[in-house]
Design a protein around this motif. Sequence first.
Motif, mmCIF file in Angstrom:
data_model
loop_
_atom_site.group_PDB
_atom_site.id
_atom_site.type_symbol
_atom_site.label_atom_id
_atom_site.label_comp_id
_atom_site.label_asym_id
_atom_site.label_seq_id
_atom_site.Cartn_x
_atom_site.Cartn_y
_atom_site.Cartn_z
ATOM 1 N N TYR A 180 0.826 -1.205 0.000
ATOM 2 C CA TYR A 180 0.000 0.000 0.000
ATOM 3 C C TYR A 180 0.865 1.261 0.000
ATOM 4 O O TYR A 180 0.625 2.187 -0.788
ATOM 5 N N LEU A 181 1.867 1.297 0.854
ATOM 6 C CA LEU A 181 2.744 2.469 0.925
ATOM 7 C C LEU A 181 3.467 2.696 -0.398
ATOM 8 O O LEU A 181 3.553 3.824 -0.878
ATOM 9 N N SER A 182 3.950 1.630 -1.009
ATOM 10 C CA SER A 182 4.631 1.747 -2.300
ATOM 11 C C SER A 182 3.681 2.318 -3.364
ATOM 12 O O SER A 182 4.055 3.219 -4.123
ATOM 13 N N TYR A 183 2.474 1.802 -3.395
ATOM 14 C CA TYR A 183 1.469 2.294 -4.346
ATOM 15 C C TYR A 183 1.218 3.790 -4.141
ATOM 16 O O TYR A 183 1.183 4.572 -5.095
ATOM 17 N N LEU A 184 1.059 4.195 -2.881
ATOM 18 C CA LEU A 184 0.760 5.598 -2.583
ATOM 19 C C LEU A 184 1.939 6.510 -2.914
ATOM 20 O O LEU A 184 1.738 7.612 -3.436
ATOM 21 N N ILE A 185 3.148 6.064 -2.646
ATOM 22 C CA ILE A 185 4.327 6.867 -2.980
ATOM 23 C C ILE A 185 4.480 6.975 -4.493
ATOM 24 O O ILE A 185 4.829 8.032 -5.014
ATOM 25 N N GLU A 186 4.197 5.883 -5.186
ATOM 26 C CA GLU A 186 4.254 5.929 -6.651
ATOM 27 C C GLU A 186 3.228 6.920 -7.196
ATOM 28 O O GLU A 186 3.513 7.678 -8.122
ATOM 29 N N ALA A 187 2.054 6.945 -6.598
ATOM 30 C CA ALA A 187 0.985 7.824 -7.066
ATOM 31 C C ALA A 187 1.182 9.276 -6.651
ATOM 32 O O ALA A 187 0.854 10.191 -7.417
ATOM 33 N N GLY A 208 2.380 10.494 -0.521
ATOM 34 C CA GLY A 208 2.125 9.087 -0.206
ATOM 35 C C GLY A 208 1.964 8.866 1.288
ATOM 36 O O GLY A 208 1.071 8.136 1.731
ATOM 37 N N LEU A 209 2.824 9.509 2.071
ATOM 38 C CA LEU A 209 2.695 9.400 3.530
ATOM 39 C C LEU A 209 1.387 10.040 3.998
ATOM 40 O O LEU A 209 0.694 9.493 4.867
ATOM 41 N N ALA A 210 1.054 11.183 3.419
ATOM 42 C CA ALA A 210 -0.209 11.829 3.779
ATOM 43 C C ALA A 210 -1.386 10.904 3.458
ATOM 44 O O ALA A 210 -2.289 10.724 4.287
ATOM 45 N N ALA A 211 -1.374 10.309 2.279
ATOM 46 C CA ALA A 211 -2.446 9.404 1.879
ATOM 47 C C ALA A 211 -2.499 8.173 2.778
ATOM 48 O O ALA A 211 -3.580 7.676 3.102
ATOM 49 N N TYR A 212 -1.336 7.680 3.190
ATOM 50 C CA TYR A 212 -1.288 6.514 4.084
ATOM 51 C C TYR A 212 -1.992 6.847 5.402
ATOM 52 O O TYR A 212 -2.669 6.007 5.981
ATOM 53 N N ASN A 213 -1.880 8.088 5.833
ATOM 54 C CA ASN A 213 -2.463 8.484 7.105
ATOM 55 C C ASN A 213 -3.931 8.887 6.996
ATOM 56 O O ASN A 213 -4.739 8.481 7.824
ATOM 57 N N CYS A 214 -4.284 9.678 5.992
ATOM 58 C CA CYS A 214 -5.649 10.226 5.974
ATOM 59 C C CYS A 214 -6.472 9.815 4.761
ATOM 60 O O CYS A 214 -7.632 10.200 4.660
ATOM 61 N N GLY A 215 -5.869 9.094 3.840
ATOM 62 C CA GLY A 215 -6.613 8.651 2.668
ATOM 63 C C GLY A 215 -6.259 9.418 1.411
ATOM 64 O O GLY A 215 -5.742 10.533 1.463
ATOM 65 N N GLU A 216 -6.548 8.790 0.302
ATOM 66 C CA GLU A 216 -6.159 9.348 -0.987
ATOM 67 C C GLU A 216 -6.894 10.633 -1.336
ATOM 68 O O GLU A 216 -6.312 11.533 -1.937
ATOM 69 N N ARG A 217 -8.174 10.760 -0.979
ATOM 70 C CA ARG A 217 -8.916 11.969 -1.346
ATOM 71 C C ARG A 217 -8.315 13.221 -0.711
ATOM 72 O O ARG A 217 -8.149 14.239 -1.376
ATOM 73 N N TRP A 218 -7.953 13.119 0.566
ATOM 74 C CA TRP A 218 -7.307 14.251 1.239
ATOM 75 C C TRP A 218 -5.962 14.562 0.585
ATOM 76 O O TRP A 218 -5.632 15.725 0.352
#
Length: 178
Positions: free
Chosen positions: A118-125, A131-141
């Motif tokens: 999940y973290l890798s996906y979010l950092i890639e995106a 990616g760290l922000a998304a890991y904590n609060c979600g992709e929309r934020w």
Amino acid sequence: QILDLENQRNSSLDKILKIINYYNKDLHPATKIKVANEIYEMCIKYENLNIELVCATITHESARTWDPKIVSPAQAIGLMQILPITGKFLAKQEGYEFNNIEDILYNPIINIRLGCRYLSYLIEAYDVHGGLAAYNCGERWAEKWISSGQASGILPTETVNYVPAILKIYQEYCQMRI
């Protein structure tokens, strides 16, 4: 060259074990070795991750306990603090049956495997900060924050503090000598 790779692997495992031991001396030695190996393997599998970032994430997410059984007030579970709904989605992607939360999210190896995916996906995106922000609060934020040029006032307060907290631990681990 093979010897260099083996030395790099051993050095990485030693660093991870040193971090684990600092926070959780009581974790079973065999579990510590399995966890260290899994972190190392995930950082090979996902080129945008490294052991320092994964360890910093686990350190922060587990409230500096490295306790595989930790549960947050939001009901996120395990070393990488995965919510059951996210865990179910990730487990399916990894080919795991998600019949029992305990079998998946409390298992430190599977938890790390899912969390790193999940973290890798979010950092890639979204790059590292997003990616760290998304890991904590979600992709929309995270998407709102990134599209605003990372303006203040977009992210929840917890996330505003979360990203620099992880990056501070990350820097400490990068400078750490074993």
